[in-house]
Design an enzyme around this catalytic site. Sequence first.
Site, PDB file in Angstrom:
ATOM      1  N   ASP A 117      22.027  74.752  48.659  1.00 31.51           N
ATOM      2  CA  ASP A 117      23.544  74.667  48.323  1.00 31.51           C
ATOM      3  C   ASP A 117      24.243  73.571  49.200  1.00 31.51           C
ATOM      4  O   ASP A 117      23.695  72.617  49.598  1.00 31.51           O
ATOM      5  CB  ASP A 117      24.160  76.116  48.393  1.00 31.51           C
ATOM      6  CG  ASP A 117      25.495  76.208  47.429  1.00 31.51           C
ATOM      7  OD1 ASP A 117      25.538  76.086  46.444  1.00 31.51           O
ATOM      8  OD2 ASP A 117      26.370  75.940  48.374  1.00 31.51           O
ATOM      9  N   HIS A 158      18.693  80.279  42.974  1.00 30.48           N
ATOM     10  CA  HIS A 158      19.574  79.288  43.818  1.00 30.48           C
ATOM     11  C   HIS A 158      19.645  80.096  45.253  1.00 30.48           C
ATOM     12  O   HIS A 158      19.780  79.136  46.225  1.00 30.48           O
ATOM     13  CB  HIS A 158      21.082  79.625  43.219  1.00 30.48           C
ATOM     14  CG  HIS A 158      22.014  78.500  43.941  1.00 30.48           C
ATOM     15  ND1 HIS A 158      21.665  77.341  44.004  1.00 30.48           N
ATOM     16  CD2 HIS A 158      23.053  78.865  44.899  1.00 30.48           C
ATOM     17  CE1 HIS A 158      22.871  76.794  44.501  1.00 30.48           C
ATOM     18  NE2 HIS A 158      23.707  77.722  45.201  1.00 30.48           N
ATOM     19  N   TYR A 178      34.799  72.902  49.151  1.00 33.33           N
ATOM     20  CA  TYR A 178      34.835  72.394  47.834  1.00 33.33           C
ATOM     21  C   TYR A 178      35.633  70.995  47.591  1.00 33.33           C
ATOM     22  O   TYR A 178      35.506  70.189  47.075  1.00 33.33           O
ATOM     23  CB  TYR A 178      34.988  73.338  46.829  1.00 33.33           C
ATOM     24  CG  TYR A 178      33.799  74.071  46.433  1.00 33.33           C
ATOM     25  CD1 TYR A 178      33.037  74.116  45.184  1.00 33.33           C
ATOM     26  CD2 TYR A 178      33.400  75.009  47.390  1.00 33.33           C
ATOM     27  CE1 TYR A 178      31.651  74.663  45.130  1.00 33.33           C
ATOM     28  CE2 TYR A 178      32.147  75.789  46.947  1.00 33.33           C
ATOM     29  CZ  TYR A 178      31.662  75.708  45.801  1.00 33.33           C
ATOM     30  OH  TYR A 178      30.325  76.547  45.510  1.00 33.33           O
TER      31      TYR A 178
END
Length: 354
Positions: free
Chosen positions: A132, A332, A275
């Site tokens: 990630d 993930h 983000y």
Amino acid sequence: MKDFVDYWANKFDWRKQEKYLNSFKQYRMDCGNIDLHFVHERSKDPAAIPLVLLHGWPCNFTDFHKMIHPLAMPVEQDGKQQSFHVVVPSMPGFAFSGQPKRPGYGPKQMGEAVNNLMLKLGYNRYVAQGGDFGGMVAYVLGALHPEHCAAVHSNITVCLPSMTNPWTMLQMANASLPMAKKYPVFLSADDIKGLEGLNVYMKEESGYAEIQKTKPDTIGYALNDSPAGLLAWIIEKMWRWVDGELEACISRDELLTSISLFWFTQSITSSMRLYREAIGPHSTAMPDILKHRCTAPTAIAVFPKEIWTYPKSWCAKQYNLKRWTIMPAGGHFAALEKPELLMADMRAFFATYH
């Protein structure tokens, strides 16, 4: 959700988890541009390889709890003894690390902090692993600090071509076309599977990211005010991105330990700002980073339920790619779901490149 909330409120034993987490050696250090909290487990072998493990969102340093002690223990690898001095930072804005106080703190600055941490610990040469956003920070180390970061292992792929490549735009725009007409003929079945994952992610899974990369503080007020809301926001991502039934992949206590850290440290908002900094509408952070090739030798572990994997041919241009492993299972959150597979691939790679 009702079942999870009831368990968290009435049955979850935080003190037990707290005692377990305190079994790891933990510290906090000024790393130049921020304070970092980190686990530091040194191997008994003085020749052990320094290794930094980097988590992403919506995770914490606890993602690696199954790997820390095994990696520090000497084992035989390719006929030699191998072990690691293991360092696991809480990324800036997460858990017990410092929270950036002004705009402009993205993956590059995180990489600088992690590199400073490793140097302050006395590790002039080290290797890095991440998934990630942790994989993006590992990329930063291999691209911008290759004199110190000797090798990179990642279970996520980042590529500059993916942001502007007309094939990516074409396959998104023509999602209804037959598979044979949607992609260039020279892409492999695994390449196409990875791009299909990107297609699904963009259409069905990216709502949270659109909010976090544009208005993280707005949703942050809500999540920091409601434990049930925080739980729903995170658990849905975990549920969607694992390879199988959620609690068959990651235990309920593991999930709630990580979510509890977000709640107790009030770090959900600061974690989501990453983000906006990295991929926000006005951010050039990732394109600027990806202009620099990751020259450190790199291994990519491709787990079948990863949310996307860019084609190997693209990654070979972006990274100094030395190893490409198609894993038999996992999603993930590989460090929690399939730690043995991840460690085996890391050990095999780092035995040659460190």
